[in-house]
Scaffold this motif. Structure first.
Motif: not given
Length: 254
Positions: A36-43
């Motif tokens: 989710l941390h990785k995805l968060n930067r993208f989203r």
């Protein structure tokens, strides 16, 4: 201390218990929420670009979302609420478990951010007549029961002329293979039981549940590179996808 959480027809108590057990790990980038941390930067980049385009803001400005009222549904530990607040938005984050809210409030205090975190359901806010310029409905719809009722309440929270961003997982055999078998059972990227195939949501189900007043403006697939764990856009929405909706202006609204 006894855990406090809300109950409602669209709340699955098993989902509540699952995320309560992990609440203390929300901000651990090497813990169970690292995807989710990785995805968060993208989203965050996607949300900023879409909101700035829609509301005619300068995306490179320090606080491009200044003055916008924004709702983060299922805010968890505040991973998305905090970057939105840093971009200038007036953020309300809602959760159904007090344990998650304690984490988000403490972290916001440490970060010097003013965020209105509430123990509330979307139905509570819709019944009170609250509306927002932008509603973020990210990685939530695949965890609820009675999806049509939940989506109808979410739609009511978008002011006429406002927008909603939704991110979720499609209900396809490929999504089952990659998001559940691959990510949870083989690679161990997510705790087992994070997702249930029957709850995954097809784009047409999402659009039907939100109703005719929520018009899709943008849609994109999202893929992850298993070797470097990086997220990127994809033409395929067969697994992860994001959609931007605009609520049509009602008679008399401008």
């Amino acid at each position: 201390m006894t855990a406090v959480h809300l109950s409602a027809p669209d709340i699955d108590p098993n989902e509540v218990a699952f995320f309560e057990r992990l609440a203390h790990r929300w901000w651990d980038e090497e813990g169970p929420f690292w995807p989710l941390h990785k995805l968060n930067r993208f989203r965050v980049d996607y949300i900023r670009a879409q909101l700035c385009r829609f509301f005619a803001r300068e995306a490179t400005a320090p606080r491009p979302l200044e003055g916008l009222r924004l709702l983060d549904i299922g805010c968890g530990g505040g991973l998305l609420s905090e970057p939105m607040a840093r971009l200038g938005a007036q953020v309300t984050g809602i959760e159904i478990t007090e344990k998650n809210l304690r984490v988000s409030r403490i972290h916001a205090d440490w970060s010097g951010l003013e965020i209105d975190y509430r123990l509330a359901t979307v139905h509570d806010l819709a019944a009170a007549g609250e509306t927002f310029d932008a509603v973020l409905n990210m990685e939530v719809v695949e965890h609820v029961e009675h999806l049509p009722d939940f989506l109808a309440d979410c739609a009511r929270l978008v002011r006429p002329g406002g927008v909603m961003v939704v991110a979720t997982i499609n209900r396809t055999p490929l999504a089952w293979l990659m998001a559940i078998i691959g990510a949870e059972r083989i690679m161990g990227w997510l705790p087992k039981g994070t997702h249930h195939y029957r709850k995954l949501v097809k784009p047409e189900e999402l659009m039907h549940g939100l109703g005719e007043q929520l018009v899709p403006l943008d849609r994109t697939g999202v893929r992850v590179n298993p070797f470097n764990r990086a997220f990127s856009f994809s033409d395929s929405m067969a697994v992860n996808y994001m959609m931007l909706f605009r609520r049509t202006a009602e008679a008399g609204d401008r």
